[in-house]
Scaffold this motif. Structure first.
Motif, PDB file in Angstrom:
ATOM      1  N   ARG A 127      -6.956 -46.147 -47.618  1.00  0.00           N
ATOM      2  CA  ARG A 127      -5.712 -45.845 -48.321  1.00  0.00           C
ATOM      3  C   ARG A 127      -5.623 -44.378 -48.722  1.00  0.00           C
ATOM      4  O   ARG A 127      -4.535 -43.805 -48.762  1.00  0.00           O
ATOM      5  CB  ARG A 127      -5.554 -46.735 -49.546  1.00  0.00           C
ATOM      6  N   GLY A 131      -2.563 -42.729 -46.987  1.00  0.00           N
ATOM      7  CA  GLY A 131      -1.543 -42.360 -47.958  1.00  0.00           C
ATOM      8  C   GLY A 131      -1.275 -40.870 -47.969  1.00  0.00           C
ATOM      9  O   GLY A 131      -0.116 -40.427 -47.961  1.00  0.00           O
ATOM     10  N   ALA A 340      -0.060 -46.640 -53.048  1.00  0.00           N
ATOM     11  CA  ALA A 340      -1.428 -46.284 -52.666  1.00  0.00           C
ATOM     12  C   ALA A 340      -2.193 -45.717 -53.859  1.00  0.00           C
ATOM     13  O   ALA A 340      -3.335 -46.111 -54.122  1.00  0.00           O
ATOM     14  CB  ALA A 340      -1.402 -45.273 -51.521  1.00  0.00           C
TER      15      ALA A 340
END
Length: 484
Positions: A127, A131, A340
């Motif tokens: 992530r 992200g 995120a």
């Protein structure tokens, strides 16, 4: 479109988000931040998750790929539908039965602390990279289409966007995101629908005639039956199933919103409604892509791919639609970035700092730690985005996104082993689980690097995620024993 108009639009947009944050974050606790005190309405979660599932990259990439691949993305979508049904029927009942706050606690109870930390660490790496990479790509589009002409530096744009996200997620977390993501999803859909309406008018077509025109232009083909192609139907379909299982059902960011719903039944309704709405939205994006391709050909524009949508908007559409385009782009960006950062904060606090099992911290201590962790991830996002800008290599970003997909393979293998087998790990070998989780992506990379020598003309595509999960599953099988 003037800079003043864009500034006013963004100011009003942010004011709405801050108003929602102020209303929802009052008296918020750590449980509010992590799972919204399990009081979220299932329909709001379903609509908001559309924006979370999509991203600013999807906003421009899905329309851009129609000119090259037609509606082939429907092959992946068919797999998505099966995957969402499996999440609703298998994973959600497990999470509710165990009353989890972090879904990786399941791995701790089933396979031990090593599996728990491996799953959480893979999620955090995935992530963080995905992200920040998505944030970079969208800010880059904003810069290239408008902000460079206004002499706004890239670093300032990134700092402002991250500060906006930080301000409205800092206190409320999931309780706030359930509402802001819903508003942002609606903003994104408004922009897409307005652009489709304008294109229909410019081409003097209704929806049925536009579909016929796309068929005549060869833009509506779906099936790819070349078995050695990365776009082969069965590879795309199976990959769609496992992408949803791994990147939705085993992803803390998505699941923390699902388990914020009070009951399992409502969470399952949320997941099924999400399936229907997301399918309709992706179809709308592909229809928009067909319209953009037709318009660009008629206008003699030599542009395609990710540049198609922004080019048509900035060169041909009126100022009002340009503002809506930027509203939609920002609305697609924020849910993927704010979710995120919130999920990374939650996972780091619960899984890495071990809040679940610590009694030495008061609520005030946890709140203070959570704020510092949230600020830390915000700073990390800023550093990574500026690093991507300095490197300025689109293929490197593609590599980063692929590597983040690799990190879901171990999560998929860990959960699959726990759910599908009755084998157990002795305490002495549980320390080997992180090595097994690391071996899967490494072996996948070696396979991909040597696929020409190993497989001839066959090329691996999205199925790498499945192979990755199978390798981790096999490694766990080798070090395990039948449960007594």
């Amino acid at each position: 479109m003037s800079a003043i108009s864009l500034f006013i639009l963004l100011l009003l947009y942010f004011a709405v988000l801050m108003g929602v944050a102020w209303q929802t974050a009052r008296h918020a606790s750590n449980q509010s931040f992590f799972i919204g005190n399990k009081r979220s309405h299932w329909l709001l979660v379903a609509v908001g998750m559309v924006g979370t599932t999509l991203s600013g990259v999807t906003f421009v990439s899905v329309p851009g790929m129609v000119g090259r691949e037609g509606y082939a993305y429907l092959q992946v979508m068919a797999g998505y539908i099966v995957g969402y049904v499996l999440v609703a029927g298998v994973l959600l009942p497990l999470y509710y039965r165990m009353q989890l706050t972090s879904i990786y606690e399941y791995l701790a109870q089933r396979l031990g602390q090593g599996a728990y930390l491996s799953g959480a660490s893979c999620f955090i790496v995935a992530r963080t990279l995905s992200g920040s990479a998505r944030l970079y790509l969208v800010v880059n589009i904003l810069q290239a289409t408008l902000l460079d002409r206004l002499q706004v530096p890239f670093w300032l744009t990134t700092v402002v966007i991250l500060l906006m996200i930080l301000l409205y997620t800092y206190q409320g977390g999931v309780r706030t995101l359930v509402w802001t993501d819903t508003l942002q999803t609606l903003g994104m859909l408004l922009a897409v629908a307005a652009c489709v309406y304008w294109l229909l008018g410019q081409l003097d077509l209704d929806v049925a005639a536009a579909w016929t025109a796309q068929q005549r232009a060869g833009l509506t083909h779906v099936l790819n039956l070349q078995w050695d192609s990365p776009g082969y139907f069965w590879k795309q379909f199976l990959a769609g199933i496992f992408i949803v299982l791994a990147m939705t059902g085993m992803d803390q960011e998505i699941m923390q919103k699902n388990i914020s719903v009070p009951t399992l039944r409502d969470a399952q309704k949320n997941m099924l409604v999400l399936t229907i709405v997301l399918s309709a939205v992706l179809l709308l994006f592909m229809f928009l892509g067909g319209m953009l391709t037709l318009y660009a050909r008629n206008a003699g524009m030599e542009v395609s791919g990710d540049k198609l949508f922004p080019a048509v908007v900035m060169q041909h559409m009126p100022a009002a639609l340009q503002l809506l385009f930027f509203l939609g782009l920002v609305s697609a960006l924020f849910p993927s970035a704010d979710g995120a950062m919130t999920a990374l904060t939650a996972s780091f606090c619960l899984d890495i700092l071990g809040w679940q099992h610590r009694t030495d911290l008061s609520e005030a201590d946890k709140l203070r730690q959570r704020h510092w962790v949230h600020l830390g991830f915000c700073a990390l996002f800023l550093a990574l985005v500026l690093l991507f800008r300095w490197i300025d290599n689109a293929s490197m970003i593609g590599l980063i996104l692929k590597l983040t997909g690799y990190t879901y393979g171990p999560i998929l293998g860990l959960f699959a082993f726990g759910l599908l087998t009755r084998r157990t790990l002795r305490h002495g070998v549980r320390r080997l689980v992180p090595l097994v989780a690391l071996a899967g992506p490494v072996l996948c990379y070696l396979l991909e690097l040597n696929q020409a020598a190993l497989f001839g003309s066959y090329r691996m595509g999205l199925e790498l995620l499945i192979v990755n999960g199978l390798l981790v599953f096999a490694g766990l099988w080798l070090i395990s024993r039948p449960q007594r």
